[in-house]
Enzyme design. Structure first.
Site, PDB file in Angstrom:
ATOM      1  N   HIS A 693      -7.297  28.201   9.329  1.00 18.21           N
ATOM      2  CA  HIS A 693      -8.488  28.284  10.170  1.00 18.21           C
ATOM      3  C   HIS A 693      -8.679  29.641  10.845  1.00 18.21           C
ATOM      4  O   HIS A 693      -9.343  29.731  11.871  1.00 18.21           O
ATOM      5  CB  HIS A 693      -8.476  27.179  11.245  1.00 18.21           C
ATOM      6  N   GLY A 864     -13.210  18.164   9.803  1.00 18.35           N
ATOM      7  CA  GLY A 864     -14.127  18.022  10.930  1.00 18.35           C
ATOM      8  C   GLY A 864     -13.400  17.506  12.156  1.00 18.35           C
ATOM      9  O   GLY A 864     -12.379  18.066  12.557  1.00 18.35           O
ATOM     10  N   SER A 910      -7.764  19.781   6.657  1.00 22.72           N
ATOM     11  CA  SER A 910      -8.088  19.866   8.078  1.00 22.72           C
ATOM     12  C   SER A 910      -8.027  18.462   8.696  1.00 22.72           C
ATOM     13  O   SER A 910      -6.979  17.834   8.664  1.00 22.72           O
ATOM     14  CB  SER A 910      -9.451  20.539   8.260  1.00 22.72           C
ATOM     15  N   GLU A 968       1.015  21.444   8.682  1.00 23.25           N
ATOM     16  CA  GLU A 968       0.465  22.793   8.583  1.00 23.25           C
ATOM     17  C   GLU A 968       1.163  23.576   7.476  1.00 23.25           C
ATOM     18  O   GLU A 968       2.384  23.625   7.379  1.00 23.25           O
ATOM     19  CB  GLU A 968       0.610  23.529   9.923  1.00 23.25           C
TER      20      GLU A 968
END
Length: 1017
Positions: A693, A864, A910, A968
């Site tokens: 990100h 989102g 995400s 991650e």
């Protein structure tokens, strides 16, 4: 002037590359250098044809709806020819086939932007054919084997990436159509190349991107470059030698020798020359006291009288300083510059003071007398600066950003919002005398928009606390609509509420009594609604800005200003089509899109567009904004660095020496000659943190805007005479926005029908349908259609503005019908945002009620923030059944599953990563597919650079009880690993969907309805 060289390709002694966004050709033996294009736009990924007659490349056009298309140009130069009209930003050139056809990748006629496939394009006939391998981004033709690459994208913004969407290769020995995974390295693999009998590629599994190779069997791994500071990127080969870019230079790898090519490009510098910019597009902050108007435009500060006179530019003019906010108070102008500097100016434009504040300052709030400044920073602190003695006092520290501060007219008190936690829904209003602090509101609400009455009697605020439920007729649920109520606080402990009038009115002293203030809060007697702002106005009135319910977060909407009179209790509409509003005493400062107005509250404006006091319109075109792009780009690079330093989720910057990183990339800033090159540099710099990100996008590219392509919602093939329809996309045929316009009443097209012409132009390979639909998105067109029985019709229809959604719905409904035929339900969730929420409830409620057992498909889910809302529904299980006298039994809860399976793939990420791991932790069912993206350090989009560029900082790391921070840069593993291989696509098989259905068949679970019926029988 040095150049920043990108996207090299080699064929023989010639290298082509891109710099200044133009295409160049260079001879490695003679050093001959030729510019092939000039100011044609942003050129990407040029590739030389095997016969050295052509160069194929992509032309990229950024914008609100960006576009990338394939072009070809003669090798010796000439006019570029457009070959594709795919209408997508994901289209790019991959290379050439050995027999001289261009290979491109695109998501053309596929339901997702990230579902890219390969196409061949004949440069002579312009015939386009889709290759049958399914998702792929690259291809390498060897003598003994074919290799395709999935997700083999250059990732400057995420170095060291190891998640599920990492680049991977699949090899087909002997060109038999039987692919299998090739080379397993814990790294993102890119740039597949065959050099003689070895397979070359780029990998960073040893820390930095370098060139490696293996033999035909994937063994004998060798490293061919040894760079440690910058990454090797975008390598390409002619089968003998390799070229690649690194830090703005191009290198040649020949055998085991690596050398930098001494390419001296005579750059024009046209794209970095200073120029004037539009004011309305870059106006980000403004303030008026009724007479003067101060503004920030493109990061520069300006002051002028409202309707006449000169415009004064305040502060640094070079562009190396960015001004972020401006306020006029009394006879002073306060400007917030860069990260923590506040500059104070007189109305004559002279600087009278400069203050360096603590931390990265988010907002400034000068006191009414101009002698103090309240400011808030990204450490969640509220500071008071006294300009009379230069003291700085920390008044409070929140648990999240303190967004709003309002001063009492006397300057002795202030109010502010205090977050109770990092959850945005809960905060309190507090009041302080600059020493002690009191709570005004009770806990558990979201309060905002603070404003004192100009007479000092009241404090106004808005609060989301209208808990009046309304039935949701789509899903059995109640929603809270019209959530915002307006409130008033009586400040003097001896004063009465204006809504409790006494027989004899007495003016109370305008003071703030802190003791007992929480008991003096009253709601203002107006209906609740979607209010955004409330401001006190002189004369006992209140201005409110109200909007319709938001349909899409971030989408611009126009509201109305209403004026409420405390004395008469009457509310009247003052103005509509309002974007934003502020008040200064009895002046309303109003924004209506790009129009700014300053008006007296007691007099509605006259009609007209002229700038004068009667209309209230400020002529902002009086402001002339000259931008030195060289300095602005340097400032932008540094600001992106500062924002990351201040907001990255770890204070130690993940062990990266962030100061050295800035030095490393500032060395290259002098070589940057276009906005696109700056974007590449910022991405590389942010990518040093090796975190998800870390994005950079949008901005002022100053290129020709793209023209969108209208859609017919069909797929087709050229049969030599016309374009034969092979598929008509449709979701729910009852919905006009879910079907091809060729299914409209009276048109009734069918598979096998043929399109002969569009708007009178005969279609052929040179004129495909999309070429005739450029700049006709959403427009009516005339189509000549030949039916299967030979009948020819001339029909009018309106094209789709974007056929992506129709293609998506057609794909979903195809899956749904197939799964339903096996006795199960199906729901796809495309993202964790507005569309994903809508799609989930569109299908899930019906599918789970009817079938009980449901396939949840989260492939290609773009992430989102709504995963927890979906999990709430999925966690509900059937525990009973309602038995009517007539009709079928009804499960309880009615919208609850008996069995679930989840399909994921590498393109789900995400919040979809979070969803998948949560699905696993809650043991909702088996997970099928491939490992997900692996990006769960979230962002908030809080900051942008001076030209509108969005830069994001990974701020919110996600920790799970099963893997800690392990999602991650890894992703979520499925329970059953199932990859849709190229041969599956060739055969039309969705193996992941098939395995999901088989798992539902295997599962043993109690179906409450069946259990009842069996016992009853």
């Amino acid at each position: 002037m040095e150049a920043y060289l990108m996207y090299p390709d080699i064929r023989g002694d010639w290298v082509v590359f891109v710099t200044e966004d133009d295409l160049w050709r260079y001879n490695v033996k003679t050093s001959e250098l030729i510019r092939l294009t000039s100011d044609f736009g942003i050129i990407l990924n040029p590739k030389i044809s095997p016969d050295m007659k052509w160069i194929a490349f992509a032309r990229y056009q950024p914008g609100d709806q960006p576009l990338s298309e394939v072009y070809v140009i003669p090798f010796n130069g000439g006019e570029p020819k457009r070959l594709t009209y795919f209408g997508s930003p994901a289209t790019n050139v991959v290379g050439w086939t050995p027999d001289g056809k261009i290979v491109a990748r695109s998501d053309f006629k596929r339901p997702f932007l990230r579902w890219r496939e390969l196409f061949t394009i004949d440069p002579a006939t312009v015939e386009i054919k889709r290759l049958p391998y399914g998702p792929a981004d690259s291809i390498a033709f060897g003598k003994e084997a074919l290799v395709i690459g999935r997700n083999t994208l250059d990732l400057p913004y995420w170095k060291g990436y190891k998640g599920g969407t990492r680049g991977r290769f699949y090899i087909d020995y002997g060109y038999k159509g039987e692919f299998k995974p090739f080379i397993e390295l814990n790294s993102n693999l890119t740039s597949p190349m065959w050099v003689r009998d070895r397979f070359y590629f780029i990998s960073d599994h040893e820390g930095t991107g370098n060139v490696y190779s293996v033999d035909l069997n994937g063994n004998d791994l060798r490293r061919h470059t040894n760079f440690n500071e910058y990454y090797v990127r975008n390598a390409s080969s002619d089968g003998v030698r390799i070229v690649f870019q690194m830090a703005g230079d191009i290198y040649l790898l020949e055998g085991e020798v690596v050398r930098r090519l001494e390419i001296v490009v005579p750059v024009m510098g046209k794209h970095r020359m200073g120029r004037f910019k539009e004011v309305d597009k870059y106006l980000t902050s403004f303030s008026s006291d009724g007479n003067y108007f101060a503004s920030i435009v493109r990061g520069k500060a300006f002051l002028m009288r409202n309707w006449e006179g000169p415009v004064i530019q305040l502060g640094d003019r070079s562009g190396l300083t960015r001004y972020r906010s401006i306020r006029i108070v009394k006879d002073k102008v306060f400007a917030l510059a860069d990260e923590n500097k506040v500059e104070v100016y007189s109305l004559g434009g002279g600087k009278v003071k400069e203050i360096k504040a603590k931390g990265y300052v988010e907002k400034i709030f000068p006191s009414p007398d101009g002698n103090q400044i309240a400011l808030v920073n990204n450490d969640f602190e509220l500071w008071i600066i006294d300009l009379t003695n230069d003291s700085q006092v920390l008044l409070d520290k929140g648990k999240w950003y303190i967004e709003e501060v309002a001063w009492h007219p006397s300057g002795k008190w202030l109010a502010y919002t205090y977050p109770e936690s990092s959850h945005w829904m809960w905060n309190r209003v507090k009041v302080s005398d600059l020493r002690s602090i009191r709570n005004v509101t009770t806990q558990g609400y979201y309060n905002f928009s603070l404003s004192f009455d100009p007479d000092g009697k009241y404090l106004y605020f808005l609060s989301s606390r209208n808990f009046e439920p309304i039935m949701d007729y789509i899903y059995f649920h109640y929603d809270f609509v019209n959530p915002v109520k307006a409130y008033l606080v009586v400040l003097n402990g001896e004063a009465f509420s204006p809504f409790n009038r006494q027989i004899i009115d007495k003016d109370a002293e305008p003071r703030v009594d802190l003791d007992g203030i929480e008991t003096r809060v009253s709601s203002i007697p107006i209906d609740p609604g979607y209010y955004q702002s409330i401001r006190g106005v002189k004369g006992g009135r209140v201005a409110l800005l109200k909007f319709p319910p938001k349909r899409v977060i971030g989408q611009r909407q126009d509201g109305v200003i209403e004026i409420f009179d405390l004395a008469t209790k009457v509310k009247e509409q003052y103005m509509d089509n309002v974007t934003d509003m502020e008040v200064h005493e009895d002046n309303l400062i109003i924004r209506q899109g790009n129009t700014i107005r300053v008006l007296k509250v007691d007099k509605k404006p006259e009609q007209g567009q002229n700038a004068n006091p009667r209309t209230g319109i400020i002529d902002i075109s009086r402001i002339k904004v000259f931008v030195d792009l060289k300095n602005e780009w340097r400032q932008m690079l540094r600001e992106a660095w500062v924002l990351m330093r201040e907001n990255y989720w770890r204070g130690d910057m993940n062990g990266v020496d962030w100061v050295k990183v800035l030095e490393k990339y500032e060395r290259l800033i002098g070589r940057i000659n276009t906005r696109y090159e700056l974007s590449d540099l910022i991405k590389e710099m942010q990518g040093e943190l090796r975190t998800s990100h870390a994005y950079e996008f949008s901005g002022d590219y100053d290129v020709e805007k793209p023209y969108n392509v209208g859609g017919l919602g069909i797929d087709y093939k050229y049969n030599g005479e016309c374009y034969e329809i092979t598929e008509i996309f449709a979701g729910d045929p009852n919905e006009e926005n879910e079907r091809s316009p060729l299914l409209d009443p009276g048109i009734n097209a069918e598979v096998g029908d043929c399109i002969i012409s569009i708007d009178g132009v005969r279609l052929n390979l040179e004129n495909p349908p999309e070429k005739l639909l450029v700049n006709k998105a959403g427009e009516p067109v005339q189509i000549e259609l030949r039916k299967k029985n030979g009948e020819v019709k001339s029909l009018s229809t309106r094209t789709l503005k974007n056929e992506k959604y129709v293609i998506y719905r057609s794909w979903v409904e195809g899956n749904r019908r197939y799964v339903n035929s096996k006795g199960f339900g199906y729901t796809h969730v495309p993202d964790m945002m507005i569309q994903g929420f809508s799609e989930f409830f569109k299908l899930y409620t019906y599918e789970v009620f009817k079938y009980g057992s449901v396939v949840i498909d989260a492939r290609y889910n773009g992430g989102g923030h709504i995963s927890q809302l979906l999990l709430e529904r999925l966690l509900t299980k059937r525990i009973g059944v309602e038995i009517p006298r007539r009709g079928e039994p009804i499960p309880y809860p009615s919208i609850a599953p008996t069995r679930l399976v989840l399909i994921i793939n590498e393109q789900a990420g995400s919040d979809a990563d979070i969803f998948a791991n949560s699905f696993k932790l809650y043991k909702l069912g088996r997970i099928i597919g491939t490992r997900t993206w692996g990006g769960v350090i979230g962002i908030d989009g809080r900051y942008s650079l001076v030209d509108g560029t969005m830069v994001t900082q990974p701020k919110y790391a996600f920790w799970f009880i099963n893997v800690g921070f392990g999602v991650e840069n890894y992703g979520v593993d499925p329970d059953i690993i199932t990859d849709n291989l190229p041969q599956d696509y060739m055969k039309g098989i969705d193996r992941q969907l098939e395995v999901a259905i088989e798992e539902l068949k295997k599962e043993e679970a109690v179906d409450s309805i069946e259990a009842f019926l069996n016992s009853y029988r």
